[in-house]
Design a protein around this motif. Structure first.
Motif, PDB file in Angstrom:
ATOM      1  N   UNK A   1       0.828  -1.216   0.000  1.00  0.00           N
ATOM      2  CA  UNK A   1       0.000   0.000   0.000  1.00  0.00           C
ATOM      3  C   UNK A   1       0.858   1.259   0.000  1.00  0.00           C
ATOM      4  N   UNK A   2       0.452   2.226  -0.807  1.00  0.00           N
ATOM      5  CA  UNK A   2       1.246   3.446  -0.933  1.00  0.00           C
ATOM      6  C   UNK A   2       1.372   4.231   0.377  1.00  0.00           C
TER       7      UNK A   2
ATOM      8  N   UNK B   1       8.350   5.598  -8.785  1.00  0.00           N
ATOM      9  CA  UNK B   1       7.067   4.893  -8.784  1.00  0.00           C
ATOM     10  C   UNK B   1       6.134   5.566  -7.785  1.00  0.00           C
ATOM     11  N   UNK B   2       5.551   6.712  -8.156  1.00  0.00           N
ATOM     12  CA  UNK B   2       4.691   7.451  -7.228  1.00  0.00           C
ATOM     13  C   UNK B   2       3.413   6.687  -6.919  1.00  0.00           C
ATOM     14  N   UNK B   3       2.614   7.183  -5.974  1.00  0.00           N
ATOM     15  CA  UNK B   3       1.393   6.470  -5.569  1.00  0.00           C
ATOM     16  C   UNK B   3       0.468   6.182  -6.750  1.00  0.00           C
ATOM     17  N   UNK B   4      -0.194   5.039  -6.685  1.00  0.00           N
ATOM     18  CA  UNK B   4      -1.134   4.676  -7.738  1.00  0.00           C
ATOM     19  C   UNK B   4      -2.353   5.584  -7.722  1.00  0.00           C
ATOM     20  N   UNK B   5      -2.715   6.063  -6.557  1.00  0.00           N
ATOM     21  CA  UNK B   5      -3.837   6.986  -6.400  1.00  0.00           C
ATOM     22  C   UNK B   5      -3.409   8.148  -5.512  1.00  0.00           C
ATOM     23  N   UNK B   6      -4.106   9.239  -5.649  1.00  0.00           N
ATOM     24  CA  UNK B   6      -3.798  10.418  -4.845  1.00  0.00           C
ATOM     25  C   UNK B   6      -4.005  10.102  -3.358  1.00  0.00           C
ATOM     26  N   UNK B   7      -3.021  10.452  -2.541  1.00  0.00           N
ATOM     27  CA  UNK B   7      -3.115  10.240  -1.102  1.00  0.00           C
ATOM     28  C   UNK B   7      -3.692  11.486  -0.443  1.00  0.00           C
TER      29      UNK B   7
END
Length: 219
Positions: free
Chosen positions: A68-69, A121-127
């Motif tokens: 998990x990001x 490899x930034x987060x898959x979704x906005x945090x």
């Protein structure tokens, strides 16, 4: 994800694991002891990084669910702060340089490695901002535990946490306030940069994010 990123994560995790093994053996057979060894935030943060990088590398090779990001972001924050505190405060103390190459790996290489991993490899979704708030939970628990245990056994992992040094608890409080401010500022920066890079990636790939889900743009 870049095809080389998964094996790179595994390689970095292996390097950090070897460094932790060397330093752990040195502590267990020396005056530090195993319990005190795990009292260092550096050790806890790097151990978490080994797990996160290893699981991330395996996920990339096997196609399993990634780490998990928010967890990745927490590890990035902890190691970046570790590197900053070491470089600005702790490097001058002789007891921090018992095994120079281990210190280089744990205090310099690993903070840069996990930060680079976050940028590549930034987060898959906005945090959301709330994700960054719980990142502060572990450092606060660590601080409380360290001060209570230090008071009980008269051992502190870092000089700036030792009230027996000149300045007493007033100096400790000031140091803790500065480190806490660093956690907040650096954590906010990590969150913002990760979200910005994720948005740039989505725009480049032709996707948009709505809430917590990313949808392909219809044509």
């Amino acid at each position: 994800m870049h095809p080389w990123l998964a094996p790179a994560r595994l390689a970095v995790a292996a390097l950090a694991a070897v460094a932790l093994g060397f330093s752990g053996y040195h502590a267990a057979t020396g005056s530090t002891g195993v319990v005190n060894y795990f009292g260092y935030f550096t050790i806890l943060g790097n151990a978490a990084a080994v797990v996160v990088l290893a699981l991330g590398g395996l996920a990339g090779l096997t196609g399993r669910r990634p780490v998990p990001d928010p967890v990745r972001g927490a590890v990035v924050l902890y190691l970046v702060i570790t590197g900053l505190v070491y470089g600005t405060v702790l490097a001058k103390y002789p007891d921090q340089l018992t095994i120079p190459w281990v210190n280089d790996v744990l205090h310099r290489v690993m903070p840069l490695a996990v930060l680079a991993d976050w940028l590549i490899d930034p987060p898959a979704r906005r945090l959301r901002p709330g994700a960054g708030l719980w990142w502060l939970g572990l450092p606060l628990l660590y601080l409380g535990y360290t001060l209570l245990r230090g008071w009980a056994v008269d051992w502190y992992p870092y000089p700036f946490l030792d009230p027996g040094v000149h300045g007493g608890y007033r100096r400790v409080a000031g140091a803790c306030a500065l480190v806490a401010a660093a956690f907040v500022v650096v954590g906010a920066a990590i969150l913002a940069v990760g979200n910005a890079l994720a948005a740039r990636r989505d725009a480049r790939h032709g996707t948009v994010q709505r809430g917590r889900r990313a949808h392909a743009r219809t044509t």
